[in-house]
Design an enzyme around this catalytic site. Structure first.
Site, PDB file in Angstrom:
ATOM      1  CE  LYS A  93       4.655   7.923 -17.309  1.00  0.00           C
ATOM      2  NZ  LYS A  93       4.002   6.623 -17.530  1.00  0.00           N
ATOM      3  CD  GLU A 138      -1.160   8.614  -2.595  1.00  0.00           C
ATOM      4  OE1 GLU A 138      -2.053   8.379  -3.398  1.00  0.00           O
ATOM      5  OE2 GLU A 138      -0.573   7.726  -1.940  1.00  0.00           O
ATOM      6  CB  CYS A 149      -0.979   3.794  -2.031  1.00  0.00           C
ATOM      7  SG  CYS A 149      -2.385   4.849  -2.411  1.00  0.00           S
ATOM      8  CD  GLU A 182       2.993  -0.135  -1.385  1.00  0.00           C
ATOM      9  OE1 GLU A 182       3.973   0.344  -1.980  1.00  0.00           O
ATOM     10  OE2 GLU A 182       1.918   0.454  -1.267  1.00  0.00           O
TER      11      GLU A 182
END
Lengths: 336, 484, 290
Positions: free
Chosen positions: B187, B261, B295, B392
Site C-alpha cells: 500500500k 522503520e 526520517c 520530529e
C-alpha cells in the site's frame, strides 16, 4: 629590453617589510607561528568538496542566463599563449583576436587580458593600444619557479618595464612542500614590491599556486592564505603546463578562501582558474561556482579571470548558436 | 530568497511534463491487472500547485482480501515453486525497466510528492533501480545468507510505505521480499500513489506472474486491513512511530513477523576540528534535502560551543543560496511540502519553538501563492528540553544546540527516544570512531550525511524501529530462521 | 541427600539483584515444592518494585558490560561455566527434585546446560564477523555494519525446563552484551537461584544479570510496559497473557521474542535465533579521500 640581475634588487637576506592586515598581523612573525596558523585552518574533506561541486554542476543554465553567462565569460578571458615557439607575430595575432574576438559580430565583448611571457609583453602592449585589454605577463621563472630570488625578481621587473599591467607569478612549491611557508610568503611580498611602477599604480599580482603539485585540498587552502596574506591581488590555480590544472574542487576551496579572507580582513582578492577549461560548459560551471560560493561581487573581470586559449572559440561558437539558432562550425571563428 | 541582487539569475529550466501520461483515474493492481476497487475514490494532488492529478481507489477490506488471496495463490503456485535464478531474472528485468523509464518516474515522483526533479532524477530513481539490481543478485544465493541451506520464504508480505520517498520505499520493500521468494501486497501512502501505480505497469511489462506484486491504494483503513489480515505472514512498515506502535500491537499474539522503520530526531555533531565548509554542506543536506521529510534527517545540530557563531553564520549564508520553487525546475533545491496537513504540523511546531524561547531565523523568501510551502528555518538557542529538540517535525526546520565536550555531545545526542541516525564532523579519526561507538543510532554518518546504498543496512535503535533494510540483513528479514 | 542423622543447614532462596541477594521489598515469599508436592523451600516472591530495581541495576551495568571487549566478555562467561561445573551435584539435586527427573535425566539436563553456556561463551567475539562486515557501497566511502547489544532485556524464563531452558534464554542475552532481568520459572525456581550464586562468584559484574523468583504472569506486564527495557523474551509467559504482553511491549517499540507454540527441544542447536533479536545493527559511513 631585459635586465639581468638588477644590482638594486633586495638581497636574499633582507626580510620582507610588509605585514598582513589585522587580525593576522602576528601570524607571520616566525616560522613556527606561521606553521601553527596555516595548520590550524579548517581541513577540507575531499569527497564532500567533490560532491558539492558535482551538485553545482547540475545547475541548468539556459536561454537568457546562458547568454549572459557566455558574454560574461568572454569578458573574463585572459587569452593566453605561453609556448617556447611564441613570436611577435603570434602575439600580434592573439592581440587582434583579443580586441575583437568574433570577426562576424562586433557586439561580442572583448576579453579581459592577453597573457604572454614577459619578454613579449612589449609586443602585446603595442598591439593592444588603448583597447582596454590588459597585458598580463608570467614571471618568476614560470612555470617551474626554480631559480634564485634575484633572477625571479629581475624577471618580474623586466616584464613590468616592458608594459605588463598584470604579473602572474608562481610560488615556490619546493619551499611549500618542505614546510618553509615563510619563505613562500616572503617571496610573494618581494614580487609584489617588484611590481611597482614609477608613474602608475603597481602592476596587479596574480599568485599561481600550481595546485596540481600541491595535490591535497588542505594544501590548496593553506597556499591560498599565504598568497592573500602576502598581498596578492589574485590567486590563480595553475600554470596550465601540467595536469591536473583548474579542477572545480580546487576552485571551490580557493573561492572559499577568498570569501573567508574578505570576511576577516575586508580586502577582496580575485580568483583565476587556468588550464583545462576548454568548453563553454566548463566556463559556466565556474560562473555557477562563483555565484553560489562567494556571490555576485566576484562576477566581474576585475575579480575573476579564465586563463585559457581554446575556451574562447568554444564560447564564440555557443554565442553564435544562441544568436543564429543553429549550431556553428570552426570555420566561423579564427585560429589565433 | 536567492540571487535577487545577482546579475546571474538562472532562467527557468523546467523539465517537461509531457513524458508522463497520467490517467484520469486508477483502479487497484491485483493479480496482474488493474481492477475496480469496491471502495470510494479519492484525489491525488500536486502539492506545488494544488492541482488534482488523478483519482485513485481506497481499497476496502474486501479488496485487501482479494489481493492477499492473489498473493497467496502466486506464492504457492508460481513464485514459490519457481527456480530461484528465474526469480532473480524477473528482478533484473524490473531493474532495467526502471532505468529505461527513469525520466518518466522522476517527473511523476516530483509531480506527486513535490520534491525537486533534481532529487528524484539523481537520487530516488537511480537508488530504486539499484535496489532491484542488488536483490536480483541475491535471489539464487539464499544458501549463503547465513540462515542455513535452503532457508524458506515467509509467504505473503503486507507492506505499507510512506510518502517521503514513494518509489524508493517501494523498492526497499518489494525487492528483498521478492528475492527471498515471498509475494507482496503493498500500500503506497495516501498522498503519493502514482509511482507505485506506474510500477505496476513495469511489473506487467516485465511479465511478472500475476499476483506476485499487488498494489492497493488507500489510506489508514486500507493499511490497517492489510496489516491485520490473517493470511499475511510478514508485515513491513515505514512511517510514524505512532502508527508503528499500533501495528506492533495489532500483530501481537500472531505469528506474523514484523519490521518497523519509524521516526527520528538525529543529531548532527560538529566538532571544532571539523572540515567546516563540508560540515555546513552536510548540515544543509541533512535537514533541507527532501524538504526535511526524511526520517533520518539531521534535525538537531549539535555544534561545539567555540565555533557556534561561525557555523551559524556560514549556515545562514549557505541557506541564502538555496532555491525554493517549482519542483519541476531543474534548478530548484527545495520543493513543496507534501500536504496541507504536514504544512500545518510544521507551522505548529515552529510556533511552539518560538513560544518556548528559541530564536527563529528564515531567509527572505518569495513563496508561490498556491501549493504547500515552507522556507528553510533555523532555530538557535535551543535546549534539550524544548519540544523542537525532541519532537520530529518532518520539515525543513533545524534546531541548533551547543555542547562543550565530546561526552556532553554524546549525552545530548543520545537523549531521545529515537535512534535512527546521527552525524559526526571532525578531522580526527580516533574521535570519530569513538563517538560512533557511543551513539545509539542505527546509521552513523561521519564527515558525510544522508548517504544510502542497497548494500548498506539501514534502520533504527529504540523507538525508531527494529529490523534493517538493505544488505544481507534486509534479505534475512524475509526468510525463516532470522528473528523479527 | 546425605543419609545420616546430621541436621542440614537449609539454604535460603532470595532474589539476585545488582550483585546482591536481597529478599523481596514486599516481604512476600511462596512455597516451592518438588514434583510430588513436598516442601522444598520458601522462595522470594518478586514484586513490581523489585522488577523496577532490577531494571535500574541492569541499566546501570549495561555501559560497562557492553563496553568490555568481546574477548573479556567471553572469558567471564566461560568462568561462569567453570563454576557451574563445580556445582554440578547441587544443580542435579535441584533439577531432579523440581522437575521430577531421574538422576540420570537430571544429569543429562545439567550437562547440556553447562555445555550450552560454554557454547554461548564462545560466540561473544564471533558475532561481528558473522553478522557484520564492510558494505561495498557505490561511492568513495568506507561503510561497515557491526552488531551491538540493544540494552536491557527482560526475560520470562521457561516454566518447565528450570536449568537448561533458563540457560538457553539467559546466556544469549549476556553473550550479546545485553544485561538481563530474568523472571524465573515460578514453580521450579531453585536452580535459577543457584545459578545466581554462580554468577555472583564468577566475575560477572553486579547488575548484568538479575534473577527474580516469582510469577511471570504478575511481573510480565510491568516489564513489558517499562520504558527503560529495550527487549523482552516472552518464552515463559503464560499462554493466555503472551499476546497482551506483546501488545504492551509495542507501546515502547520493544524488540519481542514470542513464546514458542510448543515446548522446544532445548538440546537442539539454537543457531543465532536467540541472539539476533537483541542485537542492533549499526552502520557507519566515512568518506575515503585525501
Amino acid at each position: 629590453m631585459t635586465h639581468v640581475l638588477d644590482p638594486d634588487a633586495l638581497s636574499d637576506d633582507a626580510r620582507a617589510l610588509s605585514v598582513p592586515l589585522p587580525p593576522y598581523r602576528d601570524a607571520t612573525r616566525s616560522d613556527s607561528a606561521f606553521r601553527a596558523f596555516l595548520h590550524g585552518l579548517p581541513g577540507v574533506d575531499q569527497v564532500g568538496a567533490e560532491a558539492r561541486v558535482a551538485q553545482l554542476g547540475t545547475r541548468s543554465i539556459k536561454t537568457t542566463s546562458k547568454a549572459w553567462a557566455i558574454d560574461t565569460a568572454i569578458s573574463m578571458v585572459d587569452l593566453t599563449t605561453l609556448e617556447g615557439a611564441d613570436t611577435p607575430g603570434k602575439v600580434r595575432s592573439l592581440a587582434a583576436k583579443a580586441r575583437r574576438p568574433d570577426p562576424t559580430d562586433p557586439t561580442c565583448p572583448r576579453v579581459a587580458a592577453v597573457c604572454v611571457y614577459g619578454d613579449l609583453a612589449g609586443v602585446a602592449r603595442e598591439a593592444l593600444g588603448d583597447s582596454g585589454v590588459h597585458v598580463a605577463a608570467v614571471a618568476t621563472a614560470f612555470p617551474s619557479g626554480r631559480a634564485s630570488r634575484a633572477v625571479k625578481l629581475a624577471d618580474v621587473r623586466d616584464a613590468v618595464q616592458n608594459g605588463a599591467d598584470e604579473i602572474d607569478m608562481v610560488i615556490d612549491r619546493g619551499a611549500f612542500l618542505s614546510g618553509r611557508y615563510l619563505d613562500v610568503y616572503e617571496e610573494i611580498v618581494a614580487v609584489k614590491e617588484a611590481c611597482a611602477r614609477p608613474d602608475a599604480s603597481p602592476a596587479h599580482l596574480k599568485v599561481i599556486l600550481e595546485t596540481g603539485e600541491l595535490v591535497t585540498l588542505d594544501n590548496v587552502r593553506r597556499a591560498s592564505w599565504i598568497a592573500m596574506l602576502a598581498g596578492g591581488d589574485f590567486i590563480k590555480t595553475s600554470t596550465g603546463k601540467m595536469s591536473p590544472a583548474a579542477t572545480l574542487p580546487v576552485g571551490l576551496v580557493m573561492l572559499e578562501a577568498v570569501r573567508d579572507f574578505r570576511a576577516a580582513t575586508g580586502r577582496q582578492v580575485g580568483f583565476k582558474p587556468a588550464g583545462g577549461i576548454r568548453t563553454t560548459k566548463d566556463a559556466v560551471k565556474h560562473l555557477v561556482l562563483i555565484n553560489e560560493t562567494v556571490g555576485p561581487d566576484w562576477l566581474d573581470p576585475d575579480w575573476f579571470r579564465f586563463g585559457a586559449s581554446s575556451l574562447l572559440n568554444d564560447l564564440l561558437l555557443q554565442r553564435q548558436k544562441l544568436r543564429t539558432g543553429h549550431y556553428s562550425g570552426p570555420d566561423y571563428v579564427s585560429v589565433d | 530568497m536567492t540571487t535577487s541582487s545577482s546579475p546571474f539569475e538562472y532562467a527557468p529550466a523546467p523539465e517537461s511534463r509531457s513524458i508522463v501520461d497520467i490517467a484520469p483515474s486508477y483502479g487497484l493492481f491485483i493479480d496482474g491487472e488493474f481492477v475496480d476497487g469496491t471502495g470510494d475514490a479519492f484525489p491525488s494532488v500536486n502539492p506545488a500547485t494544488e492541482e488534482v492529478l488523478t483519482e485513485v481507489s481506497a481499497a476496502s477490506e474486501a479488496d485487501v482480501d482479494r489481493a492477499v488471496r492473489a498473493a497467496r495463490r502466486a506464492f504457492e503456485k508460481t513464485w514459490g515453486p519457481m527456480r530461484a535464478a528465474d526469480r532473480g531474472k524477473y528482478l533484473f528485468r524490473i531493474a532495467r525497466l526502471l532505468q529505461e523509464r527513469a525520466r518518466e518516474f522522476a517527473v511523476l515522483e516530483s509531480l506527486d510528492n513535490g520534491k525537486p526533479i533534481r532529487e528524484s532524477r539523481d537520487v530516488d530513481v537511480p537508488l530504486a533501480a539499484a535496489h532491484f539490481f542488488y536483490y536480483a543478485g541475491w535471489a539464487d544465493k539464499l544458501d549463503h545468507v547465513g540462515l542455513g541451506t535452503r532457508p524458506r520464504a515467509l509467504g505473503v508480505a503486507g507492506q505499507v510505505i510512506p510518502w517521503n520517498f514513494p518509489l524508493l520505499m517501494l523498492a526497499w520493500k518489494v525487492a528483498p521480499a521478492l528475492a527471498a521468494g515471498n509475494t507482496v501486497v503493498l500500500k503506497p501512502a495516501e498522498t503519493t500513489p502514482l509511482t507505485a501505480l506506474l510500477f505496476a505497469e513495469v511489473c506487467r511489462q516485465a511479465d511478472l506472474p500475476a499476483g506476485v506484486v499487488n498494489i492497493l491504494t488507500g489510506a489508514g483503513d486500507t493499511g490497517r486491513a492489510l496489516v491485520e489480515h490473517d493470511d499475511v505472514d510478514k508485515v513491513a512498515f515505514t512511517g510514524s512511530t505512532e502508527v508503528g506502535r499500533s501495528i506492533a500491537r495489532a500483530v501481537a499474539g500472531t505469528s506474523k513477523k514484523l519490521t518497523l522503520e519509524l521516526g527520528g530526531k538525529a543529531a548532527n555533531i560538529v566538532f571544532d576540528d571539523a572540515p567546516i565548509d563540508q560540515a555546513v554542506e552536510g548540515i544543509v543536506q541533512g535537514i533541507f534535502f527532501n524538504q526535511g521529510h526524511v526520517c533520518c534527517a539531521g534535525s538537531r545540530l549539535l555544534v561545539q560551543e567555540s565555533i557556534h557563531d561561525e557555523v551559524v553564520a556560514s549556515l545562514q549564508r549557505r541557506i541564502g543560496t538555496l532555491r525554493v520553487g517549482d519542483p519541476l525546475d531543474k534548478n530548484t533545491d527545495i520543493g513543496a511540502i507534501n500536504s496541507a496537513d504536514q504544512l500545518a504540523r510544521i507551522r505548529e511546531l515552529s510556533d511552539i519553538g518560538e513560544a518556548e524561547g528559541a530564536q527563529r531565523w528564515q531567509p527572505a523568501c518569495e513563496l508561490p501563492d498556491r501549493g504547500f510551502w515552507y522556507p528553510p528555518t533555523i532555530f538557535t538557542d535551543v535546549s534539550s528540553a524544548h519540544r523542537i529538540a525532541r519532537d520530529e517535525i518532518f520539515g525543513p526546520v533545524l534546531s541548533v544546540l551547543t555542547f562543550r565536550t565530546p561526552d556532553e555531545a554524546v549525552a545530548k545526542a543520545n537523549n531521545t527516544t529515537y535512534g535512527l541516525s546521527a552525524g559526526i564532523w571532525s578531522e580526527k579519526g580516533s574521535r570519530i570512531l569513538k563517538i560512533a561507538n557511543q551513539l545509539r543510532a542505527g546509521v552513523v554518518w561521519a564527515n558525510t550525511f544522508n548517504k544510502f546504498d542497497p548494500t548498506s543496512p539501514f534502520g533504527g535503535y529504540k523507538q525508531s524501529g527494529y529490523g534493517r533494510e538493505g544488505g544481507r540483513h534486509g534479505l534475512a528479514a524475509y526468510l525463516e530462521g532470522a528473528e523479527q | 541427600m546425605i543419609g545420616n542423622d546430621r541436621l542440614a543447614v537449609r539454604k535460603t532462596y532470595k532474589l539476585y539483584v545488582n550483585g546482591a541477594f536481597p529478599r523481596s521489598e514486599s516481604g512476600r515469599t511462596y512455597e516451592v515444592t518438588d514434583s510430588k508436592g513436598h516442601f522444598l523451600a520458601n522462595a522470594a516472591r518478586a514484586s513490581r518494585k523489585d522488577a523496577r530495581d532490577a531494571v535500574v541495576a541492569a541499566r546501570g551495568a549495561f555501559g560497562k558490560w557492553s563496553g568490555m571487549t568481546a574477548y573479556n566478555r567471553g572469558q567471564v562467561l566461560y568462568r561462569v561455566a567453570e563454576v557451574m561445573e563445580g556445582r554440578h551435584v547441587q544443580f542435579c539435586d535441584e533439577v531432579a527434585a523440581g522437575e521430577g527427573l531421574s538422576a540420570s535425566r537430571a544429569r543429562a539436563a545439567v550437562d547440556a546446560a553447562i555445555d550450552r553456556w560454554v557454547w554461548y561463551a564462545g560466540w561473544t567475539d564471533k558475532l561481528a564477523a558473522v553478522l557484520g562486515g564492510a558494505n561495498p557501497v557505490a561511492g568513495p566511502y568506507f561503510d561497515f555494519s557491526t552488531p551491538e547489544p540493544t540494552g536491557v532485556v527482560a526475560v520470562l524464563a521457561p516454566q518447565q525446563s528450570s536449568l537448561l531452558g533458563l540457560v538457553s534464554v539467559l546466556a544469549p542475552v549476556l553473550a550479546t552484551g545485553n544485561t538481563a532481568v530474568v523472571v524465573t520459572s515460578k514453580d521450579r525456581p531453585l536452580p535459577a537461584v543457584t545459578l545466581a550464586e554462580v554468577l555472583a562468584t564468577s566475575d560477572v559484574p553486579g547488575g548484568v544479570a538479575n534473577l527474580l523468583t516469582g510469577d511471570a504472569e504478575e511481573l510480565g506486564t510491568w516489564l513489558a510496559e517499562h520504558a527503560d527495557v529495550d527487549g523482552i523474551d516472552l518464552t515463559g509467559a503464560p499462554a493466555n497473557r503472551a499476546m497482551e504482553f506483546e501488545r504492551e511491549a509495542a507501546g515502547t517499540i520493544k524488540r519481542v521474542v514470542r513464546p514458542p507454540a510448543t515446548e522446544p527441544d532445548w538440546t537442539a542447536d539454537p543457531g543465532l535465533t536467540r541472539m539476533t533479536p537483541f542485537l542492533e545493527t549499526k552502520t557507519v559511513w566515512h568518506p575515503i579521500g585525501l
